[in-house]
Design a protein around this motif. Structure first.
Motif, short mmCIF file in Angstrom:
data_model
loop_
_atom_site.label_atom_id
_atom_site.label_comp_id
_atom_site.label_asym_id
_atom_site.label_seq_id
_atom_site.Cartn_x
_atom_site.Cartn_y
_atom_site.Cartn_z
N ALA A 40 29.07 47.35 54.90
CA ALA A 40 27.97 46.53 54.43
C ALA A 40 26.73 47.37 54.14
CB ALA A 40 27.63 45.48 55.48
N PRO A 41 25.98 47.01 53.12
CA PRO A 41 24.69 47.67 52.91
C PRO A 41 23.73 47.30 54.03
CG PRO A 41 24.94 45.80 51.44
CD PRO A 41 26.27 45.99 52.13
N ALA A 85 28.72 31.30 58.31
CA ALA A 85 28.91 31.67 59.70
C ALA A 85 28.23 30.64 60.60
CB ALA A 85 28.34 33.06 59.97
N VAL A 86 28.92 30.21 61.65
CA VAL A 86 28.43 29.13 62.49
C VAL A 86 28.67 29.43 63.97
CG1 VAL A 86 28.72 27.32 60.75
CG2 VAL A 86 30.65 27.94 62.22
N PRO A 87 27.82 28.89 64.85
CA PRO A 87 28.08 28.98 66.29
C PRO A 87 29.02 27.86 66.72
CG PRO A 87 25.99 27.88 65.93
CD PRO A 87 26.53 28.23 64.56
N THR A 88 29.86 28.13 67.72
CA THR A 88 30.68 27.07 68.31
C THR A 88 30.49 27.13 69.83
OG1 THR A 88 32.75 28.29 68.75
CG2 THR A 88 32.38 27.53 66.48
N ASP A 89 31.30 26.37 70.55
CA ASP A 89 31.21 26.37 72.01
C ASP A 89 31.89 27.57 72.64
OD1 ASP A 89 33.67 25.49 71.17
OD2 ASP A 89 33.85 23.87 72.63
N THR A 90 32.61 28.36 71.85
CA THR A 90 33.33 29.51 72.39
C THR A 90 32.89 30.84 71.77
OG1 THR A 90 35.14 29.16 70.81
CG2 THR A 90 35.37 28.18 73.01
N LEU A 91 32.86 30.90 70.43
CA LEU A 91 32.56 32.13 69.69
C LEU A 91 31.81 31.77 68.42
CD1 LEU A 91 36.20 33.60 69.72
CD2 LEU A 91 34.38 34.28 71.30
N TYR A 92 31.30 32.77 67.73
CA TYR A 92 30.82 32.54 66.37
C TYR A 92 32.03 32.50 65.43
CZ TYR A 92 25.83 32.57 67.05
OH TYR A 92 24.56 32.20 67.41
N GLY A 93 31.93 31.62 64.42
CA GLY A 93 33.04 31.44 63.52
C GLY A 93 32.63 31.51 62.07
N LEU A 94 33.63 31.60 61.20
CA LEU A 94 33.46 31.48 59.76
C LEU A 94 34.05 30.14 59.34
CD1 LEU A 94 34.55 35.03 58.53
CD2 LEU A 94 32.25 34.23 59.16
N ALA A 95 33.27 29.37 58.59
CA ALA A 95 33.71 28.04 58.18
C ALA A 95 33.64 27.90 56.67
CB ALA A 95 32.85 26.96 58.84
N ASN A 198 34.66 37.80 62.67
CA ASN A 198 34.88 39.22 62.93
C ASN A 198 35.96 39.71 61.96
OD1 ASN A 198 36.64 37.47 64.67
ND2 ASN A 198 37.66 39.42 65.00
N LEU A 199 36.01 41.02 61.78
CA LEU A 199 37.13 41.58 61.04
C LEU A 199 38.40 41.39 61.84
CD1 LEU A 199 35.65 44.93 59.65
CD2 LEU A 199 36.23 42.87 58.34
N LEU A 206 29.78 37.04 69.96
CA LEU A 206 29.03 36.09 70.78
C LEU A 206 27.58 35.97 70.33
CD1 LEU A 206 30.37 37.08 74.32
CD2 LEU A 206 31.12 35.19 72.86
N ASN A 207 27.17 36.78 69.35
CA ASN A 207 25.86 36.63 68.72
C ASN A 207 25.96 37.11 67.28
OD1 ASN A 207 24.92 39.55 68.54
ND2 ASN A 207 25.30 39.38 70.75
N VAL A 208 25.00 36.74 66.46
CA VAL A 208 25.12 37.00 65.02
C VAL A 208 25.04 38.49 64.69
CG1 VAL A 208 24.29 34.72 64.35
CG2 VAL A 208 22.65 36.58 64.65
N GLU A 209 24.36 39.28 65.52
CA GLU A 209 24.25 40.71 65.24
C GLU A 209 25.60 41.41 65.33
OE1 GLU A 209 22.19 39.08 67.32
OE2 GLU A 209 20.38 39.12 66.08
N GLU A 210 26.53 40.86 66.11
CA GLU A 210 27.82 41.52 66.31
C GLU A 210 28.71 41.47 65.08
OE1 GLU A 210 28.35 41.17 71.15
OE2 GLU A 210 29.41 39.74 69.87
N PHE A 211 28.44 40.57 64.15
CA PHE A 211 29.23 40.56 62.90
C PHE A 211 28.33 40.77 61.68
CE2 PHE A 211 28.13 36.15 63.79
CZ PHE A 211 27.76 35.62 62.55
N GLN A 212 27.28 41.54 61.88
CA GLN A 212 26.30 41.76 60.81
C GLN A 212 26.93 42.47 59.61
OE1 GLN A 212 22.64 43.28 62.31
NE2 GLN A 212 21.54 43.07 60.38
N ASP A 213 28.02 43.21 59.83
CA ASP A 213 28.68 43.88 58.71
C ASP A 213 29.33 42.89 57.75
OD1 ASP A 213 30.45 43.19 60.76
OD2 ASP A 213 31.84 44.82 60.33
N LEU A 214 29.51 41.64 58.18
CA LEU A 214 30.09 40.61 57.30
C LEU A 214 29.04 39.84 56.51
CD1 LEU A 214 32.87 39.00 59.56
CD2 LEU A 214 33.02 41.01 58.08
N TRP A 215 27.77 39.94 56.90
CA TRP A 215 26.73 39.13 56.27
C TRP A 215 26.71 39.25 54.75
CZ3 TRP A 215 21.51 39.17 59.42
CH2 TRP A 215 21.76 38.71 60.73
N PRO A 216 26.88 40.44 54.18
CA PRO A 216 26.80 40.51 52.72
C PRO A 216 27.87 39.71 52.00
CG PRO A 216 26.55 42.69 53.68
CD PRO A 216 26.99 41.78 54.79
#
Length: 279
Positions: A40-41, A85-95, A198-199, A206-216
């Motif tokens: 990711a840039p 990207a969304v929060p859930t009761d267990t992990l962050y997810g992609l919807a 996540n990849l 467990l937080n948005v920074e952990e999958f920041q490489d997917l944001w783009p």
């Protein structure tokens, strides 16, 4: 898929969800692994909405406006065929919309995920389960388990998009115990495809920074704050995945984070462990 393959083979296919297998290595059906995105840039490509207060609890006035704004933005993107990207009761997810075949393909490409690994379906109400699944368990059992940190695997109905997990007649259903996700699913008004943010094969987030490489590669990121205790490995186990496709029986496909409480509820209703289950 023929009826003769409706037990072990189908459970193995569903067990491949989120990169898991219930059999020996290599026993799951092999498939094309989509290449993960390029690095990711530095600047994120997705809009970021931070939920007011605790993301798991509905915001009260005067913060309600921020909650509603995030909901409307997410619904608009989902209806446009985007991945959020969304929060859930267990992990962050992609919807994404489970009815949008192009969006389903984007999810697989973003994660670098094998096309033979199923996506779960997120709904807003227990009543919706009966529309998208053939339910063979008591209504009380569903109400005791949902909403909650579980994925219930049942036979899918004709209402679901045929391009969603076309290799199996089963589907995993989620109703997260998370206020924003329930509001989102209800406002969207249809089934959402859901998987971890996540990849493929990497640690869950467990937080948005952990999958920041997917944001783009995403249209929108909903930040609901940290989920659980980031220092505890158990917090990254995800939902407990339960096979309820065989009447009167249950199988634990993935122990997840709620195995003990889920098993107690299943046995309360007289369901017996499937042969080969981890219970």
């Amino acid at each position: 898929m023929s009826p003769a393959r409706s037990c072990t083979g189908l459970r193995a296919a569903v067990a491949a969800s989120m990169g898991l297998s219930e059999g020996p290595a290599g026993s799951a059906r092999s498939g094309r692994l989509l290449r993960p995105p390029s690095p990711a840039p530095a600047a994120p490509g997705a809009r970021l909405f931070r939920l007011p207060g605790s993301g798991a609890v509905r915001a009260a006035n005067p913060e309600r406006a921020g909650w509603t704004e995030a909901l409307r933005a997410a619904v608009a993107e989902l209806r446009a065929g985007a991945v959020v990207a969304v929060p859930t009761d267990t992990l962050y997810g992609l919807a994404c919309s489970a009815s949008c075949s192009e969006a389903l393909g984007v999810v697989y490409r973003v994660k670098g995920r094998s096309e033979t690994k199923p996506l779960a379906v997120c709904l807003g109400r227990v009543a919706d389960v009966y529309r998208y699944c053939r339910v063979r368990v008591p209504e009380g059992l569903l109400n005791d388990l949902l909403p909650g940190p579980v994925t219930l695997v049942m036979e899918r109905s004709e209402e679901l998009n045929k391009d969603l997990n076309p290799f199996t007649p089963l589907v995993g259903i989620r109703i997260p115990d998370h206020a924003f996700m329930q509001d989102l699913a209800q406002l969207f008004g249809g089934p959402l495809a859901l998987t971890s943010a996540n990849l493929s094969s990497q640690a869950s987030s467990l937080n948005v920074e952990e999958f920041q490489d997917l944001w783009p590669r995403l249209s929108l990121v909903i930040d609901g704050g940290p989920i659980g205790d980031g220092q505890s490995p158990e917090c990254r186990l995800g939902s407990t995945v339960v096979d309820l496709s065989v009447p009167g029986e249950f199988g634990i496909i993935r122990p997840g984070c709620a195995l003990e409480s889920t098993s107690a509820i299943l046995q309360k209703y007289g369901l017996l462990p499937l042969r080969g289950s981890c219970l």
